[in-house]
Design an enzyme around this catalytic site. Structure first.
Site, PDB file in Angstrom:
ATOM      1  N   LYS A  31      74.794  66.441  34.492  1.00 15.05           N
ATOM      2  CA  LYS A  31      74.139  66.906  35.722  1.00 15.05           C
ATOM      3  C   LYS A  31      74.399  65.918  36.872  1.00 15.05           C
ATOM      4  O   LYS A  31      74.602  66.309  38.014  1.00 15.05           O
ATOM      5  CB  LYS A  31      72.629  67.073  35.490  1.00 15.05           C
ATOM      6  CG  LYS A  31      72.282  68.232  34.582  1.00 15.05           C
ATOM      7  CD  LYS A  31      72.507  69.564  35.270  1.00 15.05           C
ATOM      8  CE  LYS A  31      72.160  70.730  34.373  1.00 15.05           C
ATOM      9  NZ  LYS A  31      72.433  72.030  34.991  1.00 15.05           N
TER      10      LYS A  31
ATOM     11  N   TYR B 200      73.653  65.128  28.487  1.00 18.18           N
ATOM     12  CA  TYR B 200      73.171  66.234  29.316  1.00 18.18           C
ATOM     13  C   TYR B 200      72.868  65.732  30.729  1.00 18.18           C
ATOM     14  O   TYR B 200      73.354  66.285  31.731  1.00 18.18           O
ATOM     15  CB  TYR B 200      71.938  66.873  28.673  1.00 18.18           C
ATOM     16  CG  TYR B 200      71.186  67.792  29.603  1.00 18.18           C
ATOM     17  CD1 TYR B 200      71.806  68.923  30.139  1.00 18.18           C
ATOM     18  CD2 TYR B 200      69.862  67.520  29.965  1.00 18.18           C
ATOM     19  CE1 TYR B 200      71.112  69.763  31.013  1.00 18.18           C
ATOM     20  CE2 TYR B 200      69.168  68.358  30.817  1.00 18.18           C
ATOM     21  CZ  TYR B 200      69.800  69.471  31.348  1.00 18.18           C
ATOM     22  OH  TYR B 200      69.116  70.295  32.218  1.00 18.18           O
TER      23      TYR B 200
ATOM     24  N   ILE C 228      55.970  66.989  16.041  1.00 18.97           N
ATOM     25  CA  ILE C 228      55.824  66.104  17.211  1.00 18.97           C
ATOM     26  C   ILE C 228      56.899  65.032  17.066  1.00 18.97           C
ATOM     27  O   ILE C 228      56.853  64.229  16.129  1.00 18.97           O
ATOM     28  CB  ILE C 228      54.430  65.442  17.237  1.00 18.97           C
ATOM     29  CG1 ILE C 228      53.340  66.495  17.385  1.00 18.97           C
ATOM     30  CG2 ILE C 228      54.347  64.406  18.343  1.00 18.97           C
ATOM     31  CD1 ILE C 228      51.917  65.918  17.361  1.00 18.97           C
TER      32      ILE C 228
ATOM     33  N   SER D 284      68.497  68.267  37.142  1.00 16.09           N
ATOM     34  CA  SER D 284      67.458  67.999  36.152  1.00 16.09           C
ATOM     35  C   SER D 284      66.887  66.596  36.318  1.00 16.09           C
ATOM     36  O   SER D 284      67.579  65.675  36.781  1.00 16.09           O
ATOM     37  CB  SER D 284      68.089  68.116  34.763  1.00 16.09           C
ATOM     38  OG  SER D 284      67.257  67.544  33.790  1.00 16.09           O
TER      39      SER D 284
HETATM   40  P1  NAD Z   1      69.127  79.027  29.757  1.00 13.94           P
HETATM   41  O1  NAD Z   1      69.987  78.544  28.656  1.00 13.94           O
HETATM   42  O2  NAD Z   1      68.019  79.961  29.456  1.00 13.94           O
HETATM   43  O3  NAD Z   1      70.026  79.692  30.893  1.00 13.94           O
HETATM   44  C1  NAD Z   1      71.356  79.296  31.179  1.00 13.94           C
HETATM   45  C2  NAD Z   1      72.163  80.554  31.416  1.00 13.94           C
HETATM   46  O4  NAD Z   1      73.512  80.181  31.735  1.00 13.94           O
HETATM   47  C3  NAD Z   1      72.248  81.455  30.171  1.00 13.94           C
HETATM   48  O5  NAD Z   1      72.000  82.796  30.535  1.00 13.94           O
HETATM   49  C4  NAD Z   1      73.664  81.247  29.653  1.00 13.94           C
HETATM   50  O6  NAD Z   1      74.137  82.385  28.980  1.00 13.94           O
HETATM   51  C5  NAD Z   1      74.412  80.942  30.931  1.00 13.94           C
HETATM   52  N1  NAD Z   1      75.617  80.119  30.764  1.00 13.94           N
HETATM   53  C6  NAD Z   1      75.719  78.913  30.145  1.00 13.94           C
HETATM   54  N2  NAD Z   1      76.986  78.473  30.200  1.00 13.94           N
HETATM   55  C7  NAD Z   1      77.694  79.421  30.866  1.00 13.94           C
HETATM   56  C8  NAD Z   1      79.059  79.540  31.241  1.00 13.94           C
HETATM   57  N3  NAD Z   1      79.967  78.607  30.911  1.00 13.94           N
HETATM   58  N4  NAD Z   1      79.442  80.629  31.937  1.00 13.94           N
HETATM   59  C9  NAD Z   1      78.556  81.608  32.252  1.00 13.94           C
HETATM   60  N5  NAD Z   1      77.260  81.553  31.904  1.00 13.94           N
HETATM   61  C10 NAD Z   1      76.830  80.461  31.238  1.00 13.94           C
HETATM   62  O7  NAD Z   1      68.571  77.714  30.490  1.00 13.94           O
HETATM   63  P2  NAD Z   1      67.387  77.552  31.525  1.00 13.94           P
HETATM   64  O8  NAD Z   1      66.290  76.850  30.845  1.00 13.94           O
HETATM   65  O9  NAD Z   1      67.132  78.824  32.223  1.00 13.94           O
HETATM   66  O10 NAD Z   1      68.038  76.513  32.525  1.00 13.94           O
HETATM   67  C11 NAD Z   1      68.740  76.936  33.684  1.00 13.94           C
HETATM   68  C12 NAD Z   1      69.307  75.709  34.394  1.00 13.94           C
HETATM   69  O11 NAD Z   1      68.245  74.816  34.727  1.00 13.94           O
HETATM   70  C13 NAD Z   1      70.276  74.896  33.545  1.00 13.94           C
HETATM   71  O12 NAD Z   1      71.308  74.438  34.384  1.00 13.94           O
HETATM   72  C14 NAD Z   1      69.446  73.739  33.049  1.00 13.94           C
HETATM   73  O13 NAD Z   1      70.235  72.605  32.802  1.00 13.94           O
HETATM   74  C15 NAD Z   1      68.514  73.507  34.239  1.00 13.94           C
HETATM   75  N6  NAD Z   1      67.249  72.878  33.880  1.00 13.94           N
HETATM   76  C16 NAD Z   1      66.391  73.499  33.018  1.00 13.94           C
HETATM   77  C17 NAD Z   1      65.182  72.885  32.717  1.00 13.94           C
HETATM   78  C18 NAD Z   1      64.172  73.531  31.808  1.00 13.94           C
HETATM   79  O14 NAD Z   1      63.101  72.968  31.614  1.00 13.94           O
HETATM   80  N7  NAD Z   1      64.434  74.703  31.239  1.00 13.94           N
HETATM   81  C19 NAD Z   1      64.855  71.642  33.277  1.00 13.94           C
HETATM   82  C20 NAD Z   1      65.772  71.045  34.132  1.00 13.94           C
HETATM   83  C21 NAD Z   1      66.952  71.671  34.445  1.00 13.94           C
HETATM   84  N1  UDP Z   2      58.986  68.054  21.611  1.00 20.94           N
HETATM   85  C1  UDP Z   2      58.321  67.960  20.409  1.00 20.94           C
HETATM   86  N2  UDP Z   2      58.452  68.979  19.503  1.00 20.94           N
HETATM   87  C2  UDP Z   2      59.202  70.084  19.750  1.00 20.94           C
HETATM   88  C3  UDP Z   2      59.869  70.178  20.997  1.00 20.94           C
HETATM   89  C4  UDP Z   2      59.744  69.135  21.890  1.00 20.94           C
HETATM   90  O1  UDP Z   2      57.639  66.974  20.149  1.00 20.94           O
HETATM   91  O2  UDP Z   2      59.293  70.982  18.884  1.00 20.94           O
HETATM   92  C5  UDP Z   2      58.842  66.977  22.610  1.00 20.94           C
HETATM   93  C6  UDP Z   2      60.166  66.359  23.022  1.00 20.94           C
HETATM   94  O3  UDP Z   2      60.509  65.284  22.179  1.00 20.94           O
HETATM   95  C7  UDP Z   2      59.854  65.909  24.460  1.00 20.94           C
HETATM   96  C8  UDP Z   2      58.822  66.935  24.948  1.00 20.94           C
HETATM   97  O4  UDP Z   2      58.284  67.542  23.778  1.00 20.94           O
HETATM   98  O5  UDP Z   2      59.245  64.663  24.435  1.00 20.94           O
HETATM   99  C9  UDP Z   2      59.428  68.004  25.850  1.00 20.94           C
HETATM  100  O6  UDP Z   2      60.585  68.496  25.186  1.00 20.94           O
HETATM  101  P1  UDP Z   2      61.369  69.779  25.679  1.00 20.94           P
HETATM  102  O7  UDP Z   2      62.488  69.994  24.712  1.00 20.94           O
HETATM  103  O8  UDP Z   2      60.422  70.897  25.891  1.00 20.94           O
HETATM  104  O9  UDP Z   2      61.929  69.403  27.118  1.00 20.94           O
HETATM  105  P2  UDP Z   2      62.844  68.157  27.620  1.00 20.94           P
HETATM  106  O10 UDP Z   2      61.871  67.127  28.083  1.00 20.94           O
HETATM  107  O11 UDP Z   2      63.723  67.736  26.508  1.00 20.94           O
HETATM  108  O12 UDP Z   2      63.598  68.769  28.758  1.00 20.94           O
END
Ligand code: NAD
Ligand code: UDP
Length: 326
Positions: free
Chosen positions: A144, A140, A208, A116
């Site tokens: 990572k 968090y 916000i 991330s």
């Molecule tokens: P999500 O919560 O939708 O998906 C995570 C999945 O992992 C879920 O299906 C959950 O049930 C499963 N999971 C969690 N802990 C587990 C465990 N101990 N054992 C088995 N399964 C488990 O999240 P996402 O948004 O799809 O994110 C996926 C990955 O990408 C994560 O590692 C997250 O940190 C990373 N990531 C996401 C974003 C984003 O913007 N969504 C940005 C940067 C990094």
């Molecule tokens: N944010 C917000 N209102 C919301 C959700 C998010 O103002 O209801 C803001 C949050 O503070 C961050 C940006 O939007 O600055 C993106 O947040 P998000 O949770 O989508 O992703 P993050 O950057 O935390 O991975």
């Protein structure tokens, strides 16, 4: 190839499974469904299990011969990680450690890991490339960073080959496929913006979180990257691991930042409706700006995001949120 997708019932993982299946790979999803949905696993087999459960992992990894693991499992909410850091270290760090041990035992030597932008902390430059110092400012991001470090050490010690992909803000949904973003509670900006549009009058307006950041309009700036573009980068990462062993890291974003207010304005244009909103206090752990420099991914992975326009990304999210399947 036969791929184990840990966390494949989640938002990004489900899009990955679709992409893998469409490219001829065979997928098993391993997921504890803590934030994922069984309905999202439509292109592979689902094994319900926890990455902290070593016997369950051994059973799945030793029952078939896997060519690679993609590891999406995590708790991933910045604010929650500030109040429950140990939950984050247990799930994310110990979960990854257990998965690495099980892979070593089973002789699976290729890993693509979901990292991330949160590993960087407060940016020291306008756009963040792979050489930017790692200084996470929330548990968090620290979890990572620790995972990346463990993976790197495993690569050096026992011949694991790995790619860590640092996503910036995943957004949007597959235009076809009946999958999309669905979290309970939902904390991400874009789903909350769209919900505020859909539920106006009956629910609270969008909050916000802070309008006193040192940005152009005072609200936080993020780099939104389409979830299908992230999946495409993983596919390229799999190929890279076949040609170039070792450890690789890539920052994945569009290279353009949008403030919270800019996302609200773009969503208003896409939906053709006002987004009810109000300013609330800052959310703990949020850096002011996070924007990627993804030149390395473009050069080495040949990665070129298809969705570069925030409105095009929002369109795909809007289509999902108007009629979510789960
Ligand atoms: P999500 O919560 O939708 O998906 C995570 C999945 O992992 C879920 O299906 C959950 O049930 C499963 N999971 C969690 N802990 C587990 C465990 N101990 N054992 C088995 N399964 C488990 O999240 P996402 O948004 O799809 O994110 C996926 C990955 O990408 C994560 O590692 C997250 O940190 C990373 N990531 C996401 C974003 C984003 O913007 N969504 C940005 C940067 C990094
Ligand atoms: N944010 C917000 N209102 C919301 C959700 C998010 O103002 O209801 C803001 C949050 O503070 C961050 C940006 O939007 O600055 C993106 O947040 P998000 O949770 O989508 O992703 P993050 O950057 O935390 O991975």
């Amino acid at each position: 190839m036969r791929i184990l997708v840990a966390g494949g019932a989640g938002y990004i993982g489900a899009h990955m499974v679709k992409c893998l299946a469409e490219n001829g790979h065979t997928v098993t999803v391993f997921d504890n469904l803590s934030s994922g949905h069984p309905e999202a696993v439509r292109w592979g087999r689902l094994v319900v299990g926890d990455v902290l459960d070593r016997p369950a992992l051994d059973a799945v990894l030793q029952a078939d011969r896997y060519d690679a693991v993609m590891h999406f499992c995590a708790r991933s909410l910045v604010g929650e990680s500030m109040s429950q850091p140990l939950v984050y270290y247990r799930n994310n760090v110990l979960g990854t450690l257990t998965l690495l041990e099980a892979m070593q035992t089973a002789g699976v030597d290729r890993l693509v890991f979901s990292s991330s932008a949160a590993v960087f902390g407060q940016p020291l430059s306008e756009r963040i490339d792979e050489d930017h110092p790692l200084a996470p400012i929330n548990p968090y991001g620290a979890s990572k960073w620790m995972c990346e470090r463990m993976i790197e050490d495993a690569v050096k010690a026992f011949g694991l080959h790995a790619v860590a992909l640092r996503y910036f803000n995943a957004a949007g949904a597959a235009p076809q496929g009946r999958i999309g973003e669905s979290h309970q509670p939902e904390t991400h900006l874009i789903p909350n913006v769209l919900r505020a549009v859909l539920e106006q009058g009956s629910a609270a307006p969008l909050q916000i979180f802070g309008d006193d950041y040192p940005t152009r309009d005072g609200t936080c700036v993020r780099d939104y990257v389409h979830v299908d573009d992230l999946a495409a980068a993983h596919l390229a990462a799999l190929q890279l691991l076949q040609q170039e062993p070792g450890m690789h890291r890539f920052n994945l974003g569009n290279g353009a930042g949008f403030s919270v207010r800019e996302v609200i304005a773009a969503a208003g244009r896409v939906c053709g409706r006002r987004v009810p909103h109000q300013v609330a206090p800052r959310r703990d752990g949020d850096p002011a700006t996070l924007v990627a420099a993804s030149d390395h991914a473009r050069e080495v992975l040949g990665w070129k995001p298809r969705y570069t326009d925030i409105e095009a990304i929002l369109e795909t999210a809007w289509r999902w949120h108007r009629a979510p399947v789960y």
